[in-house]
Write a protein that holds these residues in place. Structure first.
Motif, PDB file in Angstrom:
ATOM      1  N   ARG A  60      36.642   0.619  43.471  1.00 42.53           N
ATOM      2  CA  ARG A  60      35.723  -0.466  43.103  1.00 42.53           C
ATOM      3  C   ARG A  60      34.264  -0.084  43.268  1.00 42.53           C
ATOM      4  O   ARG A  60      33.447  -0.848  43.785  1.00 42.53           O
ATOM      5  CB  ARG A  60      36.028  -1.737  43.901  1.00 42.53           C
ATOM      6  N   GLU A 116      30.979  -3.083  31.072  1.00 48.08           N
ATOM      7  CA  GLU A 116      30.544  -3.937  29.993  1.00 48.08           C
ATOM      8  C   GLU A 116      29.864  -3.050  28.962  1.00 48.08           C
ATOM      9  O   GLU A 116      28.945  -2.302  29.297  1.00 48.08           O
ATOM     10  CB  GLU A 116      29.575  -4.993  30.518  1.00 48.08           C
ATOM     11  N   GLU A 171      31.430  -7.145  39.022  1.00 51.47           N
ATOM     12  CA  GLU A 171      32.805  -6.939  38.543  1.00 51.47           C
ATOM     13  C   GLU A 171      32.935  -5.611  37.795  1.00 51.47           C
ATOM     14  O   GLU A 171      33.916  -4.902  37.936  1.00 51.47           O
ATOM     15  CB  GLU A 171      33.202  -8.071  37.607  1.00 51.47           C
ATOM     16  N   LYS A 172      31.924  -5.323  36.989  1.00 48.96           N
ATOM     17  CA  LYS A 172      32.010  -4.161  36.105  1.00 48.96           C
ATOM     18  C   LYS A 172      30.731  -3.354  36.120  1.00 48.96           C
ATOM     19  O   LYS A 172      29.663  -3.870  36.449  1.00 48.96           O
ATOM     20  CB  LYS A 172      32.256  -4.633  34.666  1.00 48.96           C
ATOM     21  N   ASP A 224      22.685  -8.529  41.339  1.00 48.04           N
ATOM     22  CA  ASP A 224      23.990  -8.903  41.902  1.00 48.04           C
ATOM     23  C   ASP A 224      24.612  -7.805  42.768  1.00 48.04           C
ATOM     24  O   ASP A 224      25.487  -8.074  43.572  1.00 48.04           O
ATOM     25  CB  ASP A 224      24.981  -9.229  40.782  1.00 48.04           C
TER      26      ASP A 224
END
Ligand code: ZN
Length: 281
Positions: free
Chosen positions: A182, A220, A84-85, A79
């Protein structure tokens, strides 16, 4: 950089003709991409003993949590950069956390051409410290800048460092900057994530409350267990690992810490110079 004088495809220019519709169009040659990957991998700073670590060389056996962690790491790499994390791999030493972190980094570099960086946490802190200028309160080498700007950062062995205020501030600066920009980070840690605040071996106590709370937001948490690779005097296969795993007691990670992990706050001030002894020792 283009040392491919002998490349028959492009004659060493790094560009080759796209012979689709007779127009003069060019694209990057495969030799240029391979050279770029090698440069990026060299710049990532992976320690020699981990340089060959890949997903395919990671040995799995019927251990549900371990397989889930591998799947999550593969998913992250596939991905990237739309993730996201980041990831925080938690578990006892010798179960392949660094292998998985490096495999993910390599996949992202080779597959996506990302600029990635590996650092052992204590090595990073000692590098910053050794070039730290107390007057300007900045690091003279551009280590901090590189660490903050890397598209993917692997910080290995989080929590092993003795947490002085200087260490806490430096780590928070790095982690918060990357979080705000980010940019994902993959951490590994030998310290279990428990809610027991009296447990000196808990991740929260080792890294401090502020850092732990930020990690929760940006990563995560992937905790797993398994046999210690280093306890084998041969290269174990899946069956060896499974056998050892079945005979291994389950539950909490072994206790290690005898002394309080965090240094006492010195009136809440930033303590310089670092009194933490030789980092990485
Ligand atoms: Zn070429």
């Amino acid at each position: 950089m283009l040392g491919a004088m002998e490349c028959a495809e492009c004659g060493g220019t790094g560009w080759r003709q796209r012979g689709d519709d007779g127009q003069r169009r060019v694209e990057r040659c495969g030799c240029w991409r391979r050279q770029m990957e090698q440069t990026l991998l060299a710049e990532a700073g992976i320690p020699p003993r981990y340089q060959k670590c890949s997903f395919s060389s990671f040995i799995t056996y019927p251990n549900e949590k371990l397989r889930r962690v591998l799947a999550k790491a593969r998913e992250f790499a596939a991905d990237f950069p739309v993730v996201e994390k980041g990831l925080l791999l938690i578990g006892r030493p010798g179960i392949g956390k660094t292998h998985l972190a490096v495999a993910t980094l390599r996949e992202v570099v080779i597959g996506k051409g990302a600029r990635a960086l590996y650092f052992d946490t204590r090595t990073l802190l000692s590098t910053i410290r050794s070039t730290f200028n107390p007057v300007t309160r900045t690091s003279e080498a551009d280590v901090l800048g590189r660490v903050m700007a890397a598209e993917l950062l692997v910080l290995d062995d989080l929590g092993a460092e003795r947490t002085t205020d200087w260490v806490a501030d430096t780590m928070n600066l790095i982690v918060n900057t990357r979080y705000n920009d980010r940019r994902p980070t993959i951490f590994t840690s030998n310290y279990e994530d428990t809610d027991d605040e009296s447990d000196l071996d808990s991740l929260r106590v080792r890294v401090g409350f502020r850092m732990h709370s930020r990690l929760r937001e940006m990563c995560e948490f992937l905790q797993y267990d398994g046999p210690d690779f280093r306890e084998f005097d041969f290269r174990p296969g899946a069956d060896d690992l499974l056998q050892r795993w079945r005979g291994q007691p389950r539950g909490k990670l072994p206790r290690r810490t005898r002394a309080p992990a965090r240094a006492q706050l010195q009136d809440g001030r930033l303590e310089l110079p670092w009194e933490g002894g030789k980092a990485g020792g």
